[in-house]
Design an enzyme around this catalytic site. Structure first.
Site, PDB file in Angstrom:
ATOM      1  N   GLY A 205      -1.874   2.053 -11.951  1.00  0.00           N
ATOM      2  CA  GLY A 205      -2.893   3.050 -11.667  1.00  0.00           C
ATOM      3  C   GLY A 205      -3.033   3.331 -10.193  1.00  0.00           C
ATOM      4  O   GLY A 205      -2.350   2.730  -9.359  1.00  0.00           O
ATOM      5  N   ASN A 206      -3.900   4.266  -9.886  1.00  0.00           N
ATOM      6  CA  ASN A 206      -4.194   4.636  -8.513  1.00  0.00           C
ATOM      7  C   ASN A 206      -5.550   4.080  -8.107  1.00  0.00           C
ATOM      8  O   ASN A 206      -6.474   4.033  -8.918  1.00  0.00           O
ATOM      9  CB  ASN A 206      -4.226   6.162  -8.350  1.00  0.00           C
ATOM     10  CG  ASN A 206      -2.844   6.776  -8.412  1.00  0.00           C
ATOM     11  OD1 ASN A 206      -1.852   6.072  -8.329  1.00  0.00           O
ATOM     12  ND2 ASN A 206      -2.786   8.091  -8.563  1.00  0.00           N
TER      13      ASN A 206
END
Length: 308
Positions: A205-206
């Site tokens: 994820g970011n």
């Protein structure tokens, strides 16, 4: 303008008298609502003399006027200064065990809170969560100053200077003419980060706090728009506003489906989410375990959909 100045029980209560003077000198009608603890620092007579208004601090005072509701309804602005850690916690949970709590629950106007406390209290996880909750609801929580605290302590948590509080508040109030400019408009806004499953417990994820998307959603809602906030993983709580509907998503594919569905027929789309560019080509149904030979799995990535 009619202002309610809530004063809670911190040593910085004496500085709230200077804030009161700034507001009255600008021509505003200020009604001071101190807590019982605040009256240990500055007495009721001082507040009445400086404001020129009667001072109530108990829910059962002026009952015939339904004062605990009337104060919030008639106010154009509510300022809580100083706001102690206790008052932030009570406001975040909607606790109404005193007059200030009732006013905060009935007021539909801008609310400003100016915290003052020791550094450890400001940096405590509970206080951080309460501040995030309040900001998510549209409350303007001013950052405390850094400097001398009670006793010999120094650090972040010092009550901001009264003129700084008042200048920030006036800047906030200049936003009010924009209210209504998006009346009747329907807007979709994405926020937060997407997460791509690697196995049932891991993901790619970011890093994204979601703060930008939430701020945009609140600004649009205050301007009268009906907002659909498509929220991925965020560090802050989703905003609680009557004009904002929150749709939770996790992956980029979820985001794409949500955007295509909710943006249809809308007037505007703002993409503020941090979207993952890649995901595992295949996610396992079971947690990937360590091997005795110290080897690591090879993860094959593929591009995610281009949502924008």
């Amino acid at each position: 303008m009619r202002i309610v100045l809530g004063v809670t029980g911190g040593i910085a209560a004496y500085k709230a008298a200077l804030l009161l003077r700034l507001m009255t000198e600008d021509g505003h009608e200020v009604h001071v609502v101190p807590t019982n603890s605040a009256l240990n620092f500055v007495g009721k007579a001082t507040w009445e003399a400086l404001s020129g208004q009667p001072v109530y601090n108990d829910t059962f005072e002026a009952v015939e006027e339904v004062n605990h509701v009337l104060q919030g309804r008639q106010a154009d602005l509510v300022i809580i200064a100083p706001a102690t850690a206790n008052s932030l916690a009570k406001a975040a949970t909607g606790l109404a065990d005193d007059l200030i709590g009732n006013i905060l629950l009935t007021a539909t106007v801008p609310v400003v809170m100016a915290p003052a406390m020791h550094t450890e209290m400001w940096e405590n996880a509970a206080t951080k969560a309460n501040v995030a909750t309040l900001r998510g609801r549209g409350v303007h929580v001013i950052e405390p100053a850094v400097g001398r605290l009670t006793g010999v302590d120094t650090g972040k948590g010092r009550f901001p200077e009264p003129d700084d509080i008042w200048s920030q508040t006036k800047a906030l109030l200049t936003e009010t003419p924009s209210q209504g400019k998006l009346e009747g408009k329907r807007v979709v806004i994405s926020a937060g980060g997407t997460r791509e499953a690697l196995d049932p417990v891991r993901y790619l994820g970011n890093r994204s706090s979601g703060k930008q998307g939430v701020a945009l959603a609140l600004a649009a809602a205050r301007a009268g728009a009906d907002v659909t906030l498509i929220a991925g993983a965020m560090d802050i709580a989703p905003p609680q506003h009557q004009n904002i509907a929150v749709v939770s998503i996790e992956s980029t594919r979820d985001l794409l489906d949500a955007v295509l569905h909710h943006a249809e027929g809308k007037d505007g789309l703002i993409m503020a989410a941090a979207v993952a560019d890649f995901r595992p080509a295949a996610a396992t149904d079971e947690k990937i375990k360590k091997q005795d030979d110290n080897s690591a799995p090879t993860i094959v990535l593929e591009q995610t959909e281009d949502v924008l």
